[in-house]
Design a protein around this motif. Structure first.
Motif, short mmCIF file in Angstrom:
data_model
loop_
_atom_site.label_atom_id
_atom_site.label_comp_id
_atom_site.label_asym_id
_atom_site.label_seq_id
_atom_site.Cartn_x
_atom_site.Cartn_y
_atom_site.Cartn_z
N TYR A 126 0.84 -1.21 0.00
CA TYR A 126 0.00 0.00 0.00
C TYR A 126 0.87 1.25 0.00
O TYR A 126 0.54 2.27 -0.60
N VAL A 127 1.98 1.14 0.70
CA VAL A 127 2.88 2.29 0.77
C VAL A 127 3.45 2.61 -0.61
O VAL A 127 3.42 3.76 -1.07
N ILE A 128 3.92 1.56 -1.27
CA ILE A 128 4.52 1.79 -2.59
C ILE A 128 3.46 2.23 -3.60
O ILE A 128 3.69 3.14 -4.41
N ALA A 129 2.27 1.63 -3.52
CA ALA A 129 1.16 2.06 -4.38
C ALA A 129 0.86 3.53 -4.15
O ALA A 129 0.65 4.30 -5.09
N SER A 130 0.85 3.94 -2.86
CA SER A 130 0.61 5.35 -2.54
C SER A 130 1.69 6.24 -3.13
O SER A 130 1.40 7.31 -3.67
N MET A 131 2.94 5.77 -3.05
CA MET A 131 4.05 6.55 -3.61
C MET A 131 3.86 6.74 -5.11
O MET A 131 4.00 7.86 -5.62
N ILE A 132 3.55 5.64 -5.78
CA ILE A 132 3.35 5.72 -7.23
C ILE A 132 2.21 6.68 -7.54
O ILE A 132 2.29 7.54 -8.42
N PHE A 133 1.13 6.54 -6.74
CA PHE A 133 -0.03 7.41 -6.95
C PHE A 133 0.35 8.88 -6.76
O PHE A 133 0.04 9.73 -7.58
N LEU A 134 1.05 9.18 -5.66
CA LEU A 134 1.41 10.57 -5.38
C LEU A 134 2.36 11.12 -6.44
O LEU A 134 2.23 12.27 -6.87
N PHE A 135 3.27 10.28 -6.90
CA PHE A 135 4.19 10.69 -7.95
C PHE A 135 3.42 11.02 -9.23
O PHE A 135 3.62 12.08 -9.85
N THR A 136 2.50 10.11 -9.61
CA THR A 136 1.70 10.34 -10.82
C THR A 136 0.87 11.61 -10.68
O THR A 136 0.78 12.42 -11.60
N LEU A 137 0.28 11.78 -9.48
CA LEU A 137 -0.54 12.97 -9.24
C LEU A 137 0.28 14.23 -9.43
O LEU A 137 -0.16 15.18 -10.09
N ALA A 138 1.49 14.23 -8.88
CA ALA A 138 2.36 15.40 -9.00
C ALA A 138 2.66 15.68 -10.47
O ALA A 138 2.61 16.83 -10.93
N MET A 139 2.95 14.61 -11.22
CA MET A 139 3.24 14.78 -12.64
C MET A 139 2.04 15.33 -13.39
O MET A 139 2.16 16.20 -14.25
N MET A 140 0.84 14.80 -13.05
CA MET A 140 -0.38 15.27 -13.70
C MET A 140 -0.60 16.75 -13.44
O MET A 140 -0.91 17.52 -14.33
N LEU A 141 -0.45 17.14 -12.17
CA LEU A 141 -0.64 18.55 -11.81
C LEU A 141 0.35 19.42 -12.58
O LEU A 141 0.00 20.48 -13.08
N LEU A 142 1.57 18.93 -12.69
CA LEU A 142 2.59 19.65 -13.43
C LEU A 142 2.17 19.84 -14.89
O LEU A 142 2.31 20.91 -15.47
N THR A 143 1.63 18.76 -15.47
CA THR A 143 1.20 18.83 -16.87
C THR A 143 0.05 19.81 -17.04
O THR A 143 0.04 20.63 -17.95
N VAL A 144 -0.94 19.70 -16.14
CA VAL A 144 -2.09 20.61 -16.23
C VAL A 144 -1.62 22.05 -16.15
O VAL A 144 -2.00 22.90 -16.95
N TRP A 145 -0.72 22.31 -15.19
CA TRP A 145 -0.20 23.67 -15.01
C TRP A 145 0.52 24.13 -16.27
O TRP A 145 0.33 25.24 -16.77
#
Lengths: 311, 385
Positions: free
Chosen positions: A271-290
């Motif tokens: 769950y921890v690693i899944a969360s990390m991947i999720f948070l990383f992806t989220l950060a990248m998505m936000l970066l792209t949107v911005w």
């Protein structure tokens, strides 16, 4: 990942029930149904509907995050016991999990890089040039998107076997490039269709060679599309289980590791690693949107816009 | 790459037998054209006449199907746009949206490995010239349409091209700004002395700015002359009709002299006109500009010895500085007369709508025009508007 998703949906159902209760209450307190209150009711209903849809999307992810802080009694992290940082302190404490993650990141990185480069060039060719077979290519790129993954995986495996290619890291990468390519082409192509060709003519008119024109004008302008495509490819690659499981040989990726582990234990580290991947992806998505917002703001100079006063 | 002061007798741009086809459609037809050095040269015509295609062939964006393009006497046919010493101001400006104003302007110089200091200096000078020095760090989208247009001009001019090509660069601007930029463009052209080839469909713009005008129609040049000649002495029916308000009276040539011809108008009288190369029996038009016509009431008599034609006033429109009167001739030709409002008394004496009217003119103000080489152009199939 599939197994991790089954349980949280129950929590979602509970959330739905309580929200539905409040709706009925709200409806009863409203006065006679004239048009205005009807409209308001409709608005409220629409908001609620949108809220529920969002909840439906987010609850499973929230459960993963929450359960990454669980301290389970047994080997299966399914029932909430008590809050703990243990799993986050030692995310790679489970034997093999770190290696699996590293392989997944390598596969995703490599296949994303190659698929994005190839796919961007293919999209350029498809939008820009008239050539024999263009219509066919436009059609064929949808086939991998429409084919069931199980079928793709099995087909790839039988191909590798027939050509006597040993399955392993390389075959996983080849398979991932294949299914990512279609996504990249479709994403970049949509960005290219609105591209103002006179910008490229202007660059050449000013002495830029075709290569300089591509590097200095075309590529920077389609970059937001290329980045979205790369992010999508990375996300698809890092969580692929089905196709990988056919072609991995003895190489273990993160999803393959979880699948194997799930039979004997589901430690909170997953769950921890899944969360990390999720948070990383989220950060990248936000970066792209911005980044895309920024690109849109400076996009396409239109001379027919209303003339601001001359300063 | 600097082409200033190279002298020589060769025209700046020459087209030799240039034809451009797009599938079945012939956009430009066997064109021969010489653009004199250092002049403001305009290609004028309706949309689809081939003017933009011609420009794009000079720039190198299109290759001619037949014929050759010469720049400074050198054959550049087949040379890609980035190897030609021409620069273009696009109708849409085509400014690079991701680059600042100064980086847009510097783009051409940077491609030619000009030293950083010189790039900075020349970009600064050019932005100064178009009055945008303070906007150097901005992005194109932060500028008004007029400012964007100036950036596009600076971006092209900074390279000191042998020829500057302008494709309807003022088309997207409002009237007031357009007038202002017309004057500015003309000033800049005289200032830098570079050959300008300007494409427009706006005849007024062409007359205001140009040293020479090539009036184009259906892929051919119908007339190439100075603005005054184009306006005062149109050589074809199309040119007469396209430039300004024209009064075209159809008729038949009955006799020819040296530089003159007599035309029997369908409206009745036979008139003497300036003409060249007419043959007896051929159909033609007599053309008189609205301000060159005098209007009289029919009951009175016009000045003796002046040719005239009679008709009926259809409408009268007060325009402030002048009054515009439409007179219908017996053959249903409508004539526009522009009477200057210099004399209130005379204006009140003008015949009113429904009354008979007589139009007179001086012989030097009437010209005969014919359709251009009837067979070669007009019998052609597949010409799109």
């Amino acid at each position: 990942m599939e197994s991790a998703r089954t349980r949280p949906s129950r929590a979602l159902a509970a959330g739905e029930a309580t929200s539905a209760g409040t709706v009925t209450a709200a409806r009863e307190t409203r006065g006679p149904r004239n048009r205005r209150t009807g409209g308001k009711l409709l608005d409220a209903g629409l908001n609620l509907y949108a809220g529920l849809a969002l909840l439906y999307l987010l609850v499973p992810i929230a459960v993963i995050l929450v359960f990454s802080f669980n301290k389970p009694l047994g080997r299966f992290n399914f029932i909430w016991q008590r809050f703990s940082f243990d799993a986050w302190k030692d995310p790679f404490g489970v034997p093999g999990i770190g290696d699996a993650l590293r392989v997944s990141i390598e596969v995703a990185g490599l296949s994303t890089l190659i698929a994005t480069a190839l796919g961007t060039l293919t999209a350029l060719a498809l939008v820009r040039y008239e050539f024999r077979g263009r219509a066919a290519v436009n059609f064929f790129i949808f086939i991998p998107l429409a084919t069931p993954e199980v079928v793709l995986g099995a087909a790839l495996l039988s191909m590798f076997l027939n050509f006597s290619v040993a399955t392993g890291f390389t075959t996983i990468v080849i398979a991932h490039i294949m299914f990512n390519l279609s996504f990249v082409i479709v994403t970049v192509r949509s960005r290219l269709i609105g591209f103002d060709r006179s910008l490229e003519e202007a660059a050449q008119d000013l002495g830029a060679t075709p290569w300089q024109t591509f590097r200095l004008i075309t590529l920077p302008l389609i970059m937001p599309g290329v980045i979205s495509a790369a992010l999508l490819a990375f996300a698809l690659s890092i969580d692929d289980y089905v196709i990988t499981s056919f072609n991995n040989g003895s190489t273990i990726t993160f999803p393959v590791f979880i699948w194997g582990a799930a039979r004997v234990a589901i430690p909170p580290q997953i769950y921890v690693i899944a969360s990390m991947i999720f948070l990383f992806t989220l950060a990248m998505m936000l970066l792209t949107v911005w980044q895309q917002r920024r690109a849109e703001r400076m996009a396409a100079v239109r001379p027919d816009e209303p003339e601001p006063s001359q300063g | 790459m600097s082409h200033e002061g190279q002298g020589g007798a060769a025209p700046s741009v020459s087209l030799r037998g240039v034809t451009k086809r797009f599938g079945d459609f012939t956009a430009v037809r066997d064109m021969d054209l010489d653009v004199p050095r250092g002049q403001f040269f305009t290609m004028l015509g309706p949309s689809g006449c081939g003017k933009t295609t011609t420009l794009r062939m000079i720039a190198g964006f299109e290759e001619p199907s037949e014929g050759t393009v010469l720049l400074d006497g050198e054959d550049v046919t087949g040379l890609p746009a980035f190897r030609r010493p021409t620069n273009t101001v696009f109708q849409s400006y085509a400014l690079f949206p991701h680059l600042s104003v100064e980086r847009n302007v510097a783009f051409g110089l940077e491609r030619r490995r000009v030293s950083k200091d010189e790039v900075r200096r020349r970009v600064g000078e050019e932005l100064e010239r178009v009055g945008l020095a303070r906007e150097a760090k901005r992005k194109p989208r932060q500028l008004s349409g007029g400012q964007q247009q100036r950036v596009a001009l600076a971006r092209a001019l900074v390279n000191r091209p042998a020829v500057l090509l302008l494709d309807e660069p003022l088309g997207a601007l409002d009237l007031k700004l357009r007038k202002q930029l017309q004057i500015e463009l003309k000033r800049i052209q005289q200032d830098v002395g570079i050959t300008f080839i300007y494409v427009t469909h706006d005849q007024e713009e062409a007359l205001t700015m140009s040293d020479f005008i090539a009036v184009m129609n259906r892929g051919v040049v119908e007339q190439l002359d100075g603005p005054e000649e184009i306006y005062e002495r149109p050589s074809t029916t199309f040119v007469a009709g396209f430039i300004g308000v024209s009064n075209l009276m159809p008729g038949e040539v009955v006799s020819t002299g040296t530089g003159t011809a007599e035309l029997r108008l369908d409206a009745g009288p036979t008139v003497r006109t300036g003409a060249a190369g007419a043959t007896v029996g051929e159909r033609a038009h007599a053309v008189v500009r609205p301000e060159k016509l005098q209007l009289h009431a029919t009951n009175g008599t016009g000045p003796d010895g002046h040719p005239s034609v009679d008709g009926q006033v259809e409408s009268s429109l007060y325009l402030g500085t002048a009054t515009q009167v439409i007179v219908r001739l017996p053959d249903d030709t409508h004539m526009t007369v522009l009477v200057p409002n210099t004399d209130e008394e005379a204006r009140r004496r003008l015949p009113a709508a429904g009354h008979g009217a007589r139009l007179t003119w001086s012989t030097e103000n009437i010209h005969m025009v014919r359709d251009l080489a009837a067979g070669a152009v007009h019998d052609d199939e597949g010409i799109k508007a």
